[in-house]
Design a protein around this motif. Sequence first.
Motif, PDB file in Angstrom:
ATOM      1  N   TRP A 156      30.574  24.425  30.981  1.00 53.51           N
ATOM      2  CA  TRP A 156      31.875  24.701  30.365  1.00 53.51           C
ATOM      3  C   TRP A 156      31.770  25.597  29.136  1.00 53.51           C
ATOM      4  N   ASP A 157      30.839  25.246  28.240  1.00 53.77           N
ATOM      5  CA  ASP A 157      30.714  26.000  26.985  1.00 53.77           C
ATOM      6  C   ASP A 157      30.025  27.348  27.182  1.00 53.77           C
ATOM      7  N   LYS A 158      29.492  27.559  28.358  1.00 50.05           N
ATOM      8  CA  LYS A 158      28.782  28.823  28.605  1.00 50.05           C
ATOM      9  C   LYS A 158      29.635  29.803  29.397  1.00 50.05           C
ATOM     10  N   LEU A 159      30.880  29.409  29.673  1.00 54.51           N
ATOM     11  CA  LEU A 159      31.794  30.306  30.384  1.00 54.51           C
ATOM     12  C   LEU A 159      32.657  31.068  29.381  1.00 54.51           C
ATOM     13  N   HIS A 160      33.060  32.257  29.794  1.00 56.37           N
ATOM     14  CA  HIS A 160      34.002  33.034  28.984  1.00 56.37           C
ATOM     15  C   HIS A 160      35.402  32.631  29.453  1.00 56.37           C
ATOM     16  N   HIS A 161      36.105  31.861  28.637  1.00 57.38           N
ATOM     17  CA  HIS A 161      37.415  31.355  29.062  1.00 57.38           C
ATOM     18  C   HIS A 161      38.483  32.420  28.842  1.00 57.38           C
ATOM     19  N   ILE A 162      39.141  32.756  29.924  1.00 53.28           N
ATOM     20  CA  ILE A 162      40.120  33.853  29.894  1.00 53.28           C
ATOM     21  C   ILE A 162      41.519  33.257  29.917  1.00 53.28           C
ATOM     22  N   LYS A 163      42.318  33.680  28.959  1.00 59.86           N
ATOM     23  CA  LYS A 163      43.698  33.185  28.891  1.00 59.86           C
ATOM     24  C   LYS A 163      44.556  33.994  29.866  1.00 59.86           C
ATOM     25  N   PRO A 164      45.210  33.314  30.813  1.00 56.67           N
ATOM     26  CA  PRO A 164      46.058  34.068  31.738  1.00 56.67           C
ATOM     27  C   PRO A 164      47.307  34.593  31.042  1.00 56.67           C
ATOM     28  N   ARG A 165      47.815  35.710  31.542  1.00 55.37           N
ATOM     29  CA  ARG A 165      49.103  36.228  31.053  1.00 55.37           C
ATOM     30  C   ARG A 165      50.023  36.322  32.257  1.00 55.37           C
ATOM     31  N   PRO A 166      51.328  36.252  32.017  1.00 54.23           N
ATOM     32  CA  PRO A 166      52.219  36.388  33.174  1.00 54.23           C
ATOM     33  C   PRO A 166      52.174  37.812  33.725  1.00 54.23           C
ATOM     34  N   ALA A 167      52.114  37.927  35.028  1.00 52.13           N
ATOM     35  CA  ALA A 167      52.246  39.249  35.637  1.00 52.13           C
ATOM     36  C   ALA A 167      53.646  39.769  35.320  1.00 52.13           C
ATOM     37  N   ALA A 168      53.772  41.088  35.174  1.00 45.36           N
ATOM     38  CA  ALA A 168      55.097  41.682  34.945  1.00 45.36           C
ATOM     39  C   ALA A 168      55.820  41.809  36.293  1.00 45.36           C
ATOM     40  N   GLU A 169      57.135  41.925  36.196  1.00 45.13           N
ATOM     41  CA  GLU A 169      57.934  42.129  37.411  1.00 45.13           C
ATOM     42  C   GLU A 169      57.402  43.329  38.215  1.00 45.13           C
ATOM     43  N   GLU A 170      57.037  44.409  37.494  1.00 45.47           N
ATOM     44  CA  GLU A 170      56.532  45.615  38.177  1.00 45.47           C
ATOM     45  C   GLU A 170      55.247  45.316  38.944  1.00 45.47           C
ATOM     46  N   ASP A 171      54.471  44.368  38.414  1.00 40.61           N
ATOM     47  CA  ASP A 171      53.239  44.014  39.127  1.00 40.61           C
ATOM     48  C   ASP A 171      53.567  43.351  40.464  1.00 40.61           C
ATOM     49  N   ILE A 172      54.508  42.411  40.431  1.00 39.56           N
ATOM     50  CA  ILE A 172      54.890  41.723  41.671  1.00 39.56           C
ATOM     51  C   ILE A 172      55.421  42.738  42.681  1.00 39.56           C
ATOM     52  N   LEU A 173      56.166  43.728  42.171  1.00 36.22           N
ATOM     53  CA  LEU A 173      56.770  44.735  43.051  1.00 36.22           C
ATOM     54  C   LEU A 173      55.734  45.700  43.633  1.00 36.22           C
ATOM     55  N   ARG A 174      54.487  45.618  43.173  1.00 34.42           N
ATOM     56  CA  ARG A 174      53.432  46.441  43.790  1.00 34.42           C
ATOM     57  C   ARG A 174      53.234  46.035  45.252  1.00 34.42           C
ATOM     58  N   VAL A 175      53.584  44.789  45.574  1.00 33.27           N
ATOM     59  CA  VAL A 175      53.375  44.270  46.927  1.00 33.27           C
ATOM     60  C   VAL A 175      54.672  43.717  47.539  1.00 33.27           C
ATOM     61  N   HIS A 176      55.496  43.066  46.715  1.00 30.32           N
ATOM     62  CA  HIS A 176      56.681  42.378  47.255  1.00 30.32           C
ATOM     63  C   HIS A 176      57.960  43.175  47.018  1.00 30.32           C
TER      64      HIS A 176
END
Length: 375
Positions: free
Chosen positions: A63-83
Amino acid sequence: MNDTAMQNKNTGFVWHESYAWHDTGTPALFVPADGKTVQPDISGDDPEVKRRFRNLLEMSSLWDKLHHIKPRPAAEEDILRVHGRGYLERVQSLSRSGGGEISPMTMCGPNSYEIALLSTGGVMAAADAVLEGNIRNAYALVRPPGHHAMPDEGQGSCIFSNIAITARYLMDQYGLERVAIVDWDVHHGNGTEAAFWSDPNVLTISIHQDRCFPQDRGFVEQCGEDDGEGFNLNIPLPPGSGVPAYQATFDQVVVPALDRFSPDFILVASGLDAGALDPIGRMLMHSDGYRYLTEAVMAAADTSCDGRLVLCHEGGYSRATVPFYGLAIMEQLSGINTGIEDPFLEMVQGFGGQELLPHQQSAIDKAGQLLGGVR
Ligand code: ZN
């Protein structure tokens, strides 16, 4: 954290508690409770499986040896790349009105739209961290999953196509030319396939249990069309396939395909429902098997793209065993052995069927004939 400490952390990890709060109701597995014959139960897309994976990591020295990445919300434009926009707005309005059914087997709860954005954005953030050079590889333990989500319809518990959106994002945002997606979930990655069906720049490879879900897709003959013909590999394995069949599939088809394609980035749709004790899948994988598959895609990433690799969580329904598969994968990705043993391993290794059988080899041979179309 100083630079030296950062450099020692080669592997990223994404999790957010809200992933477990996406409420999919009380179906019995995936059959809705009806108050008459189907008693309310724990949803098949059980958040506790994922949380237990995360918790075992915290209980380990990793656990302490991992780089913990904070997720961010995808933008609407990101979702529209596929949907399509119509689908996005439908999910948004269902979520804001307290939830409901997106499609049979795909539920939306209160705030599920925002959680789904954070799920997609978690995979994107993992890919950012790898490309920015902070880490070598990463695992995004996200929920809801994504690989069944079609451009205009959620399917099989999947709302947005997390991995397909991330692949498009990598190409649009970073100018990557070729991305490969390997899907080892026990089910066919039909949403990912649909997103890149006629695209020769994204190689999609799905290894799955023959006709598990969806039952009308995932055949070896379905290999893309137009410019994309040959760049979609389906490897349906017979139910009952064990670790040797998966190893042969990777040695004989998946890794050679990745080597031929030579991607700039590899994404893995990491469903853990091919595990032997999964309630839905009928395969015989175990933690050492997942270790092998992880090593194989890492080697392919080393050969083609400087090790750039992100695994994105999909299915996996066994509360007891999935955490040990996850730990094995994380140990392999990070090169750190925690010394924790999988208490289920010996039993599953001893099951009948842990050998490469002729009908499994012939399914692999059939898929191997597609290699010539990958260039
Ligand atoms: Zn699955």
